[in-house]
Design a protein around this motif. Structure first.
Motif, mmCIF file in Angstrom:
data_model
loop_
_atom_site.group_PDB
_atom_site.id
_atom_site.type_symbol
_atom_site.label_atom_id
_atom_site.label_comp_id
_atom_site.label_asym_id
_atom_site.label_seq_id
_atom_site.Cartn_x
_atom_site.Cartn_y
_atom_site.Cartn_z
ATOM 1 N N ARG A 1 0.884 -1.165 0.000
ATOM 2 C CA ARG A 1 0.000 0.000 0.000
ATOM 3 C C ARG A 1 0.914 1.204 0.000
ATOM 4 O O ARG A 1 1.894 1.239 0.753
ATOM 5 N N ILE A 2 0.625 2.168 -0.857
ATOM 6 C CA ILE A 2 1.455 3.382 -0.842
ATOM 7 C C ILE A 2 0.536 4.594 -0.835
ATOM 8 O O ILE A 2 -0.456 4.636 -1.560
ATOM 9 N N THR A 3 0.839 5.538 0.056
ATOM 10 C CA THR A 3 -0.068 6.648 0.316
ATOM 11 C C THR A 3 0.698 7.976 0.315
ATOM 12 O O THR A 3 1.929 7.993 0.245
ATOM 13 N N LYS A 4 -0.050 9.052 0.431
ATOM 14 C CA LYS A 4 0.598 10.365 0.539
ATOM 15 C C LYS A 4 1.432 10.455 1.820
ATOM 16 O O LYS A 4 2.349 11.254 1.894
ATOM 17 N N THR A 5 1.107 9.621 2.800
ATOM 18 C CA THR A 5 1.931 9.574 4.018
ATOM 19 C C THR A 5 3.324 9.028 3.679
ATOM 20 O O THR A 5 4.334 9.564 4.151
ATOM 21 N N ASN A 6 3.374 8.010 2.846
ATOM 22 C CA ASN A 6 4.677 7.464 2.437
ATOM 23 C C ASN A 6 5.484 8.486 1.631
ATOM 24 O O ASN A 6 6.699 8.577 1.764
ATOM 25 N N ILE A 7 4.780 9.251 0.794
ATOM 26 C CA ILE A 7 5.460 10.283 -0.002
ATOM 27 C C ILE A 7 5.996 11.377 0.934
ATOM 28 O O ILE A 7 7.109 11.873 0.766
ATOM 29 N N THR A 8 5.200 11.718 1.950
ATOM 30 C CA THR A 8 5.632 12.727 2.923
ATOM 31 C C THR A 8 6.882 12.233 3.658
ATOM 32 O O THR A 8 7.821 12.997 3.898
ATOM 33 N N ARG A 9 6.896 10.934 3.990
ATOM 34 C CA ARG A 9 8.072 10.368 4.654
ATOM 35 C C ARG A 9 9.294 10.432 3.723
ATOM 36 O O ARG A 9 10.405 10.750 4.160
ATOM 37 N N ALA A 10 9.066 10.175 2.446
ATOM 38 C CA ALA A 10 10.161 10.236 1.458
ATOM 39 C C ALA A 10 10.698 11.664 1.346
ATOM 40 O O ALA A 10 11.912 11.882 1.274
ATOM 41 N N LEU B 1 10.672 13.898 3.669
ATOM 42 C CA LEU B 1 11.473 14.150 4.873
ATOM 43 C C LEU B 1 12.818 13.446 4.802
ATOM 44 O O LEU B 1 13.826 13.976 5.270
ATOM 45 N N SER B 2 12.846 12.262 4.203
ATOM 46 C CA SER B 2 14.115 11.524 4.145
ATOM 47 C C SER B 2 15.116 12.252 3.249
ATOM 48 O O SER B 2 16.315 12.202 3.474
ATOM 49 N N LEU B 3 14.611 12.965 2.242
ATOM 50 C CA LEU B 3 15.496 13.778 1.395
ATOM 51 C C LEU B 3 16.148 14.873 2.225
ATOM 52 O O LEU B 3 17.331 15.149 2.094
ATOM 53 N N ALA B 4 15.336 15.493 3.063
ATOM 54 C CA ALA B 4 15.850 16.562 3.911
ATOM 55 C C ALA B 4 16.857 15.998 4.914
ATOM 56 O O ALA B 4 17.913 16.577 5.127
ATOM 57 N N ASP B 5 16.543 14.854 5.508
ATOM 58 C CA ASP B 5 17.444 14.227 6.481
ATOM 59 C C ASP B 5 18.784 13.881 5.859
ATOM 60 O O ASP B 5 19.825 14.146 6.413
ATOM 61 N N ASP B 6 18.722 13.287 4.659
ATOM 62 C CA ASP B 6 19.955 12.846 4.001
ATOM 63 C C ASP B 6 20.925 13.990 3.790
ATOM 64 O O ASP B 6 22.115 13.798 3.679
ATOM 65 N N HIS B 7 20.350 15.191 3.692
ATOM 66 C CA HIS B 7 21.223 16.293 3.320
ATOM 67 C C HIS B 7 21.375 17.323 4.424
ATOM 68 O O HIS B 7 21.714 18.466 4.160
ATOM 69 N N ASP B 8 21.137 16.878 5.639
ATOM 70 C CA ASP B 8 21.433 17.702 6.808
ATOM 71 C C ASP B 8 20.929 19.124 6.720
ATOM 72 O O ASP B 8 21.711 20.066 6.792
#
Lengths: 199, 199
Positions: free
Chosen positions: A180-189, A191-198
């Motif tokens: 199942r893939i939702t807008k919540t998963n996209i939101t998490r993705a 955030l992960s972009l932001a995390d990866d790049h400090d």
């Protein structure tokens, strides 16, 4: 780059010495590496490794985000379940959509909170109505595969104005629900972009 | 960079000629610019401008995404509206949440599809119940300001497990609702990152 990584902060002069080059020969290269974000420079301190990835690496990052790395577990119900029971099931599982499967466990429908809300304000008995009466059914279901990119999925979610997609695997006789893939998963993705790049 | 932007595709030799440098002097600089993603190089064709931004620019991009550039129009109802009317209003406006305001037009509550669904499967008369009976109310409302970053908003949406936030402006006596930000807006922001960088 290796010298700065291993020894930073280090001055241009010290780098030149190690490379047996003059400071002026090295200056344009250091300027470019700094401009490109590989190195950071501070006056009177020297150069240090920024830890930043190249634009290519970040773009690759987004393009390489695929469904299987971000998907959630699907919540599946049978066609004969009543609308009332399905709504309770949705609350218990705390999800925004349910996938309906037939007797062969193949995808036959999708149910959203919106579908349930529309039905529940009608004057029907939710305890007597099976979900197959109100579900969105094939071929009107939008779905994706686990190797699809999140960009493709996000585009589908936006263009169809839906909140979630079943992730499916093709079988000879239909589609098996595997995620199942939702807008919540996209939101998490996102955030992960932001995390990866400090940031 | 300017030479390649204006004349690309252009060979290393032609660039060297314009700069009155030898090809070998120029080679390391071109290699670094290519590595960093500013330039693309194709054998037998030459260098051309990639249009890619630096990692710094992309990181800045994410960090600089703020609510006001991505928010949607809020849909607001009064505290005395019945649950039934509010559900119909939600369908008409095609939104997933409504914000409730008091007589001074200040934020007093939030209503989600989930709240409505929970109420509608209870045995209450939706036509007699006002929304203020079921809404999430201050101080339990999570909200944001229009200058907040999307990263902050995305973090709030994930940690509170909600789908939308009111965007508010502080007034002397409370909060004025000026916008709405949802996982749909975050999904759109995610796609805009991909668009900006030609994936």
């Amino acid at each position: 780059m290796d010298i700065v990584k291993g020894n930073g902060p280090i001055t241009g002069e010290q780098i030149a010495e190690r490379l047996k080059l003059t400071r002026s020969t090295l200056r344009p290269d250091l300027a470019i590496l700094t401009m490109a974000g590989f190195l950071d420079a501070r006056p009177r301190v020297g150069y240090f490794y920024s830890g930043k990835k190249t634009s290519q690496a970040i773009s690759d990052n987004i393009a390489q985000m695929v469904v299987k790395d971000f998907q959630s577990i699907p919540v599946v119900v049978e066609e004969s379940m009543t609308v009332y029971d399905a709504i309770c099931h949705m609350f218990l599982e705390d999800v925004g959509s349910l996938f309906v499967v037939d007797k062969q466990s193949l995808l036959s429908g999708v149910l959203s909170r919106k579908d349930f809300l529309r039905t529940s304000i009608g004057n029907q008995d939710l305890n007597k109505m099976p979900v197959h009466m109100i579900m969105t059914r094939m071929p009107n279901i939008t779905y994706c595969m686990k190797e699809d990119t999140l960009i493709e999925v996000a585009n589908k979610l936006m263009s169809r104005q839906i909140d979630s997609l079943p992730v499916v695997k093709e079988r000879k006789d239909g589609l098996e629900v595997v995620g199942r893939i939702t807008k919540t998963n996209i939101t998490r993705a996102f955030l992960s972009l932001a995390d990866d790049h400090d940031l």
